[in-house]
Write an enzyme that holds these catalytic residues in place. Structure first.
Site, PDB file in Angstrom:
ATOM      1  N   CYS A 134      -6.373   7.643 -27.428  1.00 54.41           N
ATOM      2  CA  CYS A 134      -6.469   7.529 -25.968  1.00 54.41           C
ATOM      3  C   CYS A 134      -5.319   8.300 -25.332  1.00 54.41           C
ATOM      4  CB  CYS A 134      -6.398   6.055 -25.566  1.00 54.41           C
ATOM      5  SG  CYS A 134      -6.495   5.797 -23.778  1.00 54.41           S
TER       6      CYS A 134
ATOM      7  N   HIS B 284     -12.699   1.763 -20.234  1.00 55.48           N
ATOM      8  CA  HIS B 284     -11.553   1.918 -19.328  1.00 55.48           C
ATOM      9  C   HIS B 284     -11.865   1.334 -17.946  1.00 55.48           C
ATOM     10  CE1 HIS B 284      -8.246   4.118 -21.156  1.00 55.48           C
ATOM     11  NE2 HIS B 284      -9.049   5.048 -21.658  1.00 55.48           N
TER      12      HIS B 284
HETATM   13 NI    NI Z   1      -8.594   6.344 -23.188  1.00 61.29          NI
END
Ligand code: NI
Length: 162
Positions: free
Chosen positions: A87, A133
């Site tokens: 990420c 997210h």
């Molecule tokens: Ni991410």
């Protein structure tokens, strides 16, 4: 404009993002900034909360081209794929994360036109990661804990990070 990518610890990364109702110039500017920021970070996806905007907007790379999805949701998923993932908001940390091997996602384009996407493999994974997210969920929440590992900056490309 390239925006700062917020890192783990920023409260907005743990918040539920707000649906988009206006398909206006401000939304298009947000999307343009997200695409520039994702490219600059060499990521394969980005969600609006990562640049500090609590809106349900994501960018994913589809066939090396950025695709913007507004108010995306997964309407169908099948299978299991266990692959490595990272990420942009947690640089240099990677882990194996179980994801569906196939997803069907519905959402809108920047003009408000309905979009349907069917995806497998890495694109399915990226869609799941970015949509998570929007609900304040990070890959470390779903990763197999024993597979979490740091890499040296630059040792691995960001080609698995979104
Ligand atoms: Ni991410």
């Amino acid at each position: 404009m390239v925006r700062e990518i917020l890192k783990l610890g920023a409260p907005i990364l743990r918040e539920k993002a707000v649906p988009v109702h206006k398909y206006d110039a401000a939304l298009q500017r947000l999307i343009d900034d997200m695409i520039e920021t994702m490219k600059s970070a060499k990521g394969i996806g980005l969600a609006a909360p990562q640049i500090g905007v609590s809106r349900r907007v994501i960018i994913v790379l589809q066939d090396d081209k950025p695709l913007a999805l507004v108010n995306p949701s997964i309407v169908q998923e099948e299978g299991l794929d266990e692959s490595e993932e990272g990420c942009l908001s947690i640089p240099n940390l990677y882990a194996i994360v179980p994801r569906p091997s196939y997803v069907k996602v519905v959402g809108s384009d920047p003009k408000g036109k309905r979009i349907n996407i069917e995806a497998e493999g890495l694109l399915a994974r990226t869609l799941c990661h970015e949509i998570d997210h929007l609900d304040g969920i990070l890959f470390i929440d779903k990763a197999y804990p024993e597979t979490l590992h740091w890499v040296q900056p630059g040792e691995k490309s960001e080609s698995k990070a979104g």
